[in-house]
Write an enzyme that holds these catalytic residues in place. Structure first.
Site, PDB file in Angstrom:
ATOM      1  N   SER A  38      41.549  34.932  40.406  1.00 29.85           N
ATOM      2  CA  SER A  38      41.673  35.139  41.849  1.00 29.85           C
ATOM      3  C   SER A  38      40.660  34.329  42.655  1.00 29.85           C
ATOM      4  O   SER A  38      40.672  33.108  42.628  1.00 29.85           O
ATOM      5  CB  SER A  38      41.570  36.637  42.143  1.00 29.85           C
ATOM      6  OG  SER A  38      41.959  36.918  43.468  1.00 29.85           O
ATOM      7  N   ASP A  71      43.338  32.450  49.014  1.00 29.96           N
ATOM      8  CA  ASP A  71      42.364  32.371  47.920  1.00 29.96           C
ATOM      9  C   ASP A  71      43.009  31.654  46.732  1.00 29.96           C
ATOM     10  O   ASP A  71      44.152  31.197  46.815  1.00 29.96           O
ATOM     11  CB  ASP A  71      41.817  33.757  47.550  1.00 29.96           C
ATOM     12  CG  ASP A  71      42.859  34.644  46.890  1.00 29.96           C
ATOM     13  OD1 ASP A  71      44.066  34.404  47.089  1.00 29.96           O
ATOM     14  OD2 ASP A  71      42.481  35.592  46.178  1.00 29.96           O
ATOM     15  N   ASP A  83      44.414  32.367  43.933  1.00 30.79           N
ATOM     16  CA  ASP A  83      45.715  32.730  43.349  1.00 30.79           C
ATOM     17  C   ASP A  83      46.729  33.154  44.404  1.00 30.79           C
ATOM     18  O   ASP A  83      47.811  33.620  44.067  1.00 30.79           O
ATOM     19  CB  ASP A  83      45.558  33.804  42.267  1.00 30.79           C
ATOM     20  CG  ASP A  83      45.257  35.180  42.827  1.00 30.79           C
ATOM     21  OD1 ASP A  83      44.602  35.268  43.889  1.00 30.79           O
ATOM     22  OD2 ASP A  83      45.660  36.184  42.207  1.00 30.79           O
ATOM     23  N   ASP A 128      46.915  35.586  46.654  1.00 28.62           N
ATOM     24  CA  ASP A 128      47.263  36.960  47.045  1.00 28.62           C
ATOM     25  C   ASP A 128      46.431  37.455  48.233  1.00 28.62           C
ATOM     26  O   ASP A 128      46.585  38.588  48.667  1.00 28.62           O
ATOM     27  CB  ASP A 128      47.175  37.930  45.854  1.00 28.62           C
ATOM     28  CG  ASP A 128      45.767  38.109  45.307  1.00 28.62           C
ATOM     29  OD1 ASP A 128      44.841  37.413  45.773  1.00 28.62           O
ATOM     30  OD2 ASP A 128      45.590  38.954  44.400  1.00 28.62           O
TER      31      ASP A 128
END
Length: 445
Positions: free
Chosen positions: A102, A241, A243, A245
């Protein structure tokens, strides 16, 4: 949640090369997951990743483990986490795997799983995988081994999905948008979505090299985005960010618009259009101004523990469809099954286009209260928050803040720290109260 050895609230995560983020563990995890999923009748698993250099190593190891257990793997290449949730559903795969840490730096990585419905794996399946990890690894007969394939149009499918969440009668023609993809998984998705909806797009953070993910860019550091928005006289800036999400936004004046303000804009628009189901879920860290602004609209608001997993749990519990965190995880459950930065940003852009208002105007209804956060290290042993002295000071501060602010005292789950948070319209009072409580905690040491 039962006591886990490997799975945390967001899968398995750690530093690359340090157990469990090693190629041998990934191989065994792929095999263990494959054995458990095969026993449920599974045949195919999707594997996506962000742009970290270690993703190549981990996806190969996972695929080998899955194949040894008799499951085939389909690679999507770099793809946002919410894209894997969506594609797992539409490909009718039995599970999806995301290789990502992430918003963390490139030297960390993680592995998490989605069910066939694009939701987090049920606890009992994760527990069964953990139990299988303790067994010696074997291999199915050669004729039953899994295969590997690549999905070449995964990005195009997800781009169309994202565009489909934007109202058909609206477009982004005339908007100049700066997009910062954190050198992460949205780098080849978000700019194309925005351009295909008509926007003029200026890109930063769209040149991943495996090592620069989240580095001074993206949702965790909007400094470069703020400067670029002001410099180019753009209408709005979007920061995802690593990833994809999370979403943070920047208005045309260069002001940061955080997850609480984004959540409010989406909630108000859903209320106006009759699409808001129930209320809104935030977290213990959600700004009090969000709660007050929603209350003025007559919208119920509940707080979950920090973490998008807990937000989603409370949404499901109450049969609500909107929730999020101030960090920018926004879950619109009637559009996707997990936090989706691109979809959330499109919901805000749709509100701007619908009402011909700037982001600054839309966000002005939520004037964030100053938050003072002090971390106090303690020696371990007794939890200072159980002390009568700390409880007494906290009670006195709460009385002083009544109606004007709130306090939140939390013991860190990972370090010997007490987190003291005070939120109040009056910044000086917030600072003073936080210091008083922090001092009381220190004395217990």
């Amino acid at each position: 949640m039962a006591n886990r050895k490997y799975f945390g609230t967001d899968g398995v995560r750690g530093k690359v090369g340090a157990y469990p983020i090693t190629p041998d563990f990934a191989l065994k995890l792929g095999w263990a997951a494959g054995k458990v999923l095969a026993s449920q009748g599974s045949k195919m698993v999707l594997i996506g990743k962000d742009t970290r250099i270690s993703g190549y190593m981990l996806e190969s190891a996972l695929e080998a483990g899955l194949a040894a257990a008799g499951l085939s793997a389909a690679f999507t290449g770099p793809m946002p986490t919410p894209a894997i949730a969506y594609l797992t559903r539409t490909f009718r795969a039995e599970a999806g795997i995301v290789i990502s840490a992430s918003h963390n730096p490139y030297y960390d990585n993680g592995i998490k799983f989605f069910s066939a419905k694009g939701t987090k794996l049920p606890d009992e399946i994760e527990e069964a995988i953990e139990a299988m990890l303790e067994q010696p690894m074997d291999c199915v007969e050669s004729a039953e081994l899994g295969k590997a394939s690549r999905i070449n149009d995964a990005a195009g499918r997800y781009i169309e999905f994202c565009k489909g969440t934007f109202p058909a009668h609206l477009g982004l023609e005339g908007y100049k948008i700066v997009v910062d993809c954190a050198n992460g998984a949205t780098y080849h998705i978000a700019p194309n979505v925005l351009r295909e909806l008509g926007a003029e797009v200026i890109e930063i953070g769209t040149d991943p090299n495996g090592l620069n993910i989240n580095e001074k860019c993206g949702a965790t550091d909007v400094t470069a985005l703020q400067a670029k928005v002001v410099e180019t006289k753009a209408d709005v800036g979007l920061a995802y960010d690593g990833d994809g999400d999370r979403i943070m936004m920047v208005d045309h004046l260069g002001n940061k618009v955080d997850g609480d303000q984004i959540l409010f804009i989406i909630a108000r628009e859903a209320l106006r259009s009759g699409q808001l189901k129930g209320g809104v879920v935030g977290t213990l860290m959600s700004n009090m101004s969000l709660e007050i602004a929603l209350k003025m609209l007559g919208v119920p608001f509940l707080r979950a523990n920090v973490g998008d997993r807990y937000v989603l749990e409370k949404m499901v519990e109450n049969d609500w469809t909107l929730g999020g965190e101030n960090s920018g995880h926004i879950i619109i459950a009637d559009k996707n099954t997990t936090g989706d930065g691109i979809v959330a940003s499109l919901a805000v852009l749709a509100a701007m286009a619908q009402h011909k208002l700037s982001l600054n105007e839309l966000a002005s209804a939520v004037k964030l209260f100053p938050q003072v956060l002090i971390n106090v290290r303690f020696a371990g042993g007794e939890n200072p928050l159980e002390s009568d002295a700390v409880k007494s000071v906290a009670a006195e501060v709460e009385k002083r803040l009544e109606g004007k602010g709130r306090i939140l005292l939390r013991k860190s789950g990972t370090e010997p720290l007490i987190r003291v948070m005070v939120e109040c319209q009056d910044a000086e009072l917030a600072q003073q109260c936080a210091e008083e409580i922090a001092e009381a905690v220190k004395k217990i040491n």
